[in-house]
Design a protein around this motif. Structure first.
Motif, short mmCIF file in Angstrom:
data_model
loop_
_atom_site.label_atom_id
_atom_site.label_comp_id
_atom_site.label_asym_id
_atom_site.label_seq_id
_atom_site.Cartn_x
_atom_site.Cartn_y
_atom_site.Cartn_z
N SER A 10 -33.27 -36.57 118.37
CA SER A 10 -32.32 -36.23 119.36
C SER A 10 -31.20 -37.48 119.67
CB SER A 10 -32.75 -35.57 120.61
OG SER A 10 -31.73 -35.37 121.34
N HIS A 11 -31.97 -38.56 119.43
CA HIS A 11 -31.13 -39.84 119.92
C HIS A 11 -31.24 -40.70 118.54
CE1 HIS A 11 -32.20 -38.23 123.82
NE2 HIS A 11 -30.93 -38.47 124.11
N ARG A 40 -21.31 -23.81 118.91
CA ARG A 40 -22.72 -24.11 119.44
C ARG A 40 -22.74 -24.88 120.56
NH1 ARG A 40 -27.11 -27.59 119.61
NH2 ARG A 40 -25.66 -29.22 119.40
N ARG A 46 -23.31 -26.40 130.27
CA ARG A 46 -23.69 -27.47 129.43
C ARG A 46 -23.73 -29.06 129.88
NH1 ARG A 46 -24.76 -26.77 123.39
NH2 ARG A 46 -26.42 -27.89 124.33
N ARG A 49 -24.40 -34.55 127.46
CA ARG A 49 -24.71 -34.98 126.36
C ARG A 49 -23.49 -34.32 125.48
NH1 ARG A 49 -28.65 -36.18 122.36
NH2 ARG A 49 -27.74 -36.90 120.31
N MET A 50 -23.18 -32.97 125.92
CA MET A 50 -22.09 -32.48 124.99
C MET A 50 -20.74 -33.25 125.13
SD MET A 50 -23.46 -30.42 122.86
CE MET A 50 -24.62 -31.52 122.99
N ASP A 81 -24.46 -40.33 120.08
CA ASP A 81 -25.45 -41.07 121.14
C ASP A 81 -26.22 -42.19 120.60
OD1 ASP A 81 -25.68 -41.25 123.95
OD2 ASP A 81 -27.40 -39.79 123.85
N ARG A 108 -42.57 -33.10 131.33
CA ARG A 108 -41.88 -32.08 132.10
C ARG A 108 -42.50 -30.70 131.78
NH1 ARG A 108 -36.67 -33.51 128.59
NH2 ARG A 108 -38.50 -33.96 127.58
N HIS A 111 -41.82 -28.27 128.73
CA HIS A 111 -41.43 -29.07 127.60
C HIS A 111 -42.58 -29.30 126.67
CE1 HIS A 111 -38.30 -31.46 125.38
NE2 HIS A 111 -37.54 -30.95 125.97
N SER A 133 -36.39 -31.62 121.11
CA SER A 133 -35.15 -31.27 121.52
C SER A 133 -34.17 -30.28 120.74
CB SER A 133 -34.49 -32.67 121.55
OG SER A 133 -32.94 -32.38 121.93
N ALA A 134 -33.44 -29.59 121.46
CA ALA A 134 -32.54 -28.67 120.91
C ALA A 134 -31.53 -29.13 120.15
CB ALA A 134 -32.19 -27.60 121.85
N ARG A 135 -31.42 -30.62 120.29
CA ARG A 135 -30.44 -31.18 119.49
C ARG A 135 -30.51 -30.71 117.93
NH1 ARG A 135 -25.62 -32.72 119.13
NH2 ARG A 135 -25.06 -34.13 117.35
N THR A 138 -28.59 -28.35 115.84
CA THR A 138 -27.22 -28.59 115.15
C THR A 138 -27.41 -28.27 113.73
OG1 THR A 138 -26.94 -30.02 117.02
CG2 THR A 138 -25.36 -30.51 114.88
N ARG A 339 -30.99 -36.54 132.37
CA ARG A 339 -29.53 -35.61 132.39
C ARG A 339 -30.09 -34.34 131.69
NH1 ARG A 339 -26.40 -38.79 127.70
NH2 ARG A 339 -27.80 -38.19 126.19
N ASP A 341 -28.86 -29.92 130.45
CA ASP A 341 -28.00 -28.76 130.66
C ASP A 341 -28.68 -27.67 131.73
OD1 ASP A 341 -26.50 -29.24 127.90
OD2 ASP A 341 -28.28 -28.94 126.93
C1 EPS Z 1 -32.37 -31.43 125.06
C2 EPS Z 1 -31.90 -32.42 126.27
C3 EPS Z 1 -30.48 -32.85 126.31
C4 EPS Z 1 -29.65 -31.60 125.54
C5 EPS Z 1 -30.17 -31.47 124.34
C6 EPS Z 1 -31.32 -30.94 124.33
O1 EPS Z 1 -30.30 -33.88 125.36
P1 EPS Z 1 -29.94 -35.38 126.06
O2 EPS Z 1 -31.28 -35.56 126.46
O3 EPS Z 1 -29.47 -36.35 125.17
O4 EPS Z 1 -29.38 -35.31 127.31
O5 EPS Z 1 -28.45 -32.06 125.68
O6 EPS Z 1 -29.17 -30.46 123.44
C7 EPS Z 1 -28.44 -31.44 122.64
C8 EPS Z 1 -28.46 -32.64 122.39
C9 EPS Z 1 -27.48 -30.44 121.78
O7 EPS Z 1 -26.97 -30.88 120.69
O8 EPS Z 1 -27.96 -29.09 122.00
C10 EPS Z 1 -33.68 -31.36 125.14
O9 EPS Z 1 -34.58 -32.29 125.49
O10 EPS Z 1 -34.10 -30.41 124.67
#
Ligand code: EPS
Length: 390
Positions: A10-11, A40, A46, A49-50, A81, A108, A111, A133-135, A138, A339, A341
Motif C-alpha cells: 500500500s505504501h 474507483r 473516502r 489517502r485519496m 504516498d 485492528r 483487519h 490493504s484495499a490499495r 487499484t 487515517r 475511509d
Molecule cells: C486501507 C487503508 C487506507 C485506505 C486504503 C485502504 O490507506 P492509508 O492507510 O494509506 O490511509 O485509504 O485504500 C487505498 C489506499 C486505496 O487506494 O483504496 C486499508 O488498510 O485497507
C-alpha cells in the motif's frame, strides 16, 4: 487461459499487475483505464489517502500501437504516498533503518493484522496490512479495465451501482440505462440511481463521520448483453456462479455475495422464484418472465443480465478504535488508527465490476478461444449462428 497477478504494498513504490492470455489485436485505450481508476477513487466518505493519490496506469509490456500483441501485459501504478514511506519501507536495510520503521502492534479487529502476524510470525503487523490493504484493488481495476475493453468488442458491458449504505437501502430495481448514466457522471456521491435514497445514504455516512465510526453496504454489479452458454454445469469448478462468487468475495471487506435475488428467494416459494420460460415465435427466440436468477442457471449464463451483489462490512480502521491487545506488552490497548475511509461502497462496486469483467472474459475465452481478436470473433459469430438456428 486468461490469468492475472498483482503485487505491491500500500505504501510501497507502486502496484504492478500482469495479465496474460488476451488475444492479439484488442484495441486498448489508456484513457479508458484511467477513467476506471478515477471511478474507483470516488465516493462520499473516502479518507485522506485519496487526496494524495491520482491513480494513472503505465503500460510497459504487451500493448503496442494501441493494440494487444498477445504477450503478457504489464501494468505499473505509482503510489504517490511512497515518498512519505521511503525510509520506513526500504527494499534493503540501511544503517539505522530499524529505527525508521513504523510498527503496528495494536491489531485492528476485522483487519488481517492479527491473523497475519500469527501466520507469518511477524512481531509487527506492518507487512501484513501493507498487502491486505484495499490499495491493491487499484491494480485489479486496471486489469478489469482491460477485460472490459475486450468484452466491449462483443457488445458486453459491466457496470455497478450502490444498493445499500448501512440501513439506507434502494427499494426499487435499477434500469440498465440508469447505470450507464451513473457511470458517465463526473461527480460521484454514493453511486445510487435514486437521489432521495442517495440523500439518506449520505446521512448515514455523515453520522459515521461524526461518531468516528465506519459504515458498509451492498453494491450490485450488472453485466449486460452476455451471451447464453458461458460457464458449465458439468463440474463444481466450471460453474460460473461459483467463480463469480469467489472473485467478488475476494475483494477486501466483502463478506457476502448474492447472485440474482438469492436472499429474497430463500424466503419465498419456488413458484414465485423461478424465471418462467416463453417463446417469441416472430423473433424466433426464448424469453423469460423475470430475471431473479441473475442470469445464471446451472452455473451457465442464460442470456439475461448477470447480476452479482457484494456485501461489504464497515471498514475495520476506526477513528474511535475498538478494544485490542498490544502485541508487545500483551496488555489491553486500543486498536491502531492513522487515517481511514468511512465508507467505500461506491468504490467497491467499481472493483466488483473489474472482478466480474475478468471472470466473464476468462469464461468467454475458454469457450471461444482465439490467438487474435479476429479468430475469437469468428468463433463467437459461429456460435451465435448456432444459437439463432436452434
Ligand atoms: C486501507 C487503508 C487506507 C485506505 C486504503 C485502504 O490507506 P492509508 O492507510 O494509506 O490511509 O485509504 O485504500 C487505498 C489506499 C486505496 O487506494 O483504496 C486499508 O488498510 O485497507
Amino acid at each position: 487461459m486468461l490469468r492475472f497477478e498483482t503485487a505491491g504494498e500500500s505504501h510501497g513504490e507502486c502496484l504492478v499487475a500482469t495479465l496474460t492470455g488476451l488475444p492479439a489485436g484488442v484495441p486498448v485505450s489508456v484513457e479508458k483505464i484511467d477513467r476506471e481508476l478515477w471511478r474507483r477513487q470516488q465516493g462520499y466518505g473516502r479518507g485522506g489517502r485519496m487526496k494524495i493519490e491520482t491513480d494513472r496506469v503505465r503500460i510497459v509490456a504487451g500493448v503496442r500501437h494501441s493494440h494487444t500483441i498477445g504477450s503478457p501485459i504489464a501494468l505499473i501504478l505509482e503510489n504517490k504516498d511512497w515518498k512519505n514511506w521511503t525510509e520506513a519501507l526500504p527494499v534493503e536495510s540501511q544503517p539505522g533503518s530499524e529505527d525508521k520503521k513504523r510498527p503496528v502492534t495494536r491489531p485492528r479487529p476485522g483487519h488481517a493484522d492479527l491473523a497475519g502476524v500469527l501466520k507469518y510470525d511477524f512481531r509487527d503487523a506492518r507487512y501484513v496490512l501493507e498487502r491486505a490493504s484495499a490499495r491493491e484493488t487499484t491494480a485489479r481495476v486496471a486489469v478489469g479495465a482491460l477485460a472490459k475493453q475486450f468484452l466491449e468488442q462483443f457488445g458486453i458491458s459491466v457496470l455497478s451501482h450502490v444498493v445499500a449504505v448501512g440501513p439506507a437501502r434502494l427499494e426499487r430495481p435499477a434500469a440498465w440505462e440508469e447505470l450507464v448514466a451513473l457511470s458517465r457522471k463526473d461527480e460521484v456521491l454514493l453511486n445510487c440511481v435514486d437521489p432521495e435514497t442517495e440523500a439518506r445514504m449520505k446521512e448515514v455516512v455523515d453520522r459515521a463521520l461524526r461518531t468516528g465510526d465506519t459504515v458498509g453496504g451492498i453494491f450490485e454489479v450488472v453485466a449486460h448483453n452476455v451471451p447464453p452458454g458461458l460457464g458449465s454445469h458439468i463440474a463444481w469448478d466450471t460453474r460460473l456462479d461459483g467463480r463469480l462468487a469467489q472473485a467478488v468475495v475476494s475483494i477486501q471487506a466483502v463478506k457476502g455475495v448474492e447472485i440474482g435475488e438469492a436472499a429474497a428467494g430463500a424466503a419465498s416459494f419456488g413458484s414465485k422464484v423461478q424465471d418462467t420460460i416463453h417463446y417469441d415465435k416472430k423473433e424466433r427466440r426464448f424469453t423469460r418472465g423475470a430475471n431473479r436468477a441473475g442470469g445464471l442457471e446451472g452455473g451457465i449464463t442464460n442470456g439475461q443480465d448477470v447480476v452479482v451483489r457484494g456485501m461489504l462490512k464497515p471498514i475495520s480502521t476506526l477513528r474511535r478504535p475498538l478494544e485490542s491487545v498490544d502485541l508487545v506488552t500483551r496488555e489491553p490497548s486500543e486498536a491502531a488508527y492513522e487515517r481511514s475511509d468511512v465508507c467505500v461502497v461506491p468504490a467497491a462496486g467499481v472493483i466488483g465490476e473489474a472482478m466480474v469483467a475478468i471472470v466473464l472474459a476468462q469464461a468467454f475465452l475458454e469457450k471461444f478461444g482465439g490467438d487474435s481478436l479476429g479468430e475469437t470473433k469468428r468463433n463467437f459469430e459461429g456460435y451465435l449462428e448456432q444459437v439463432r438456428r436452434y
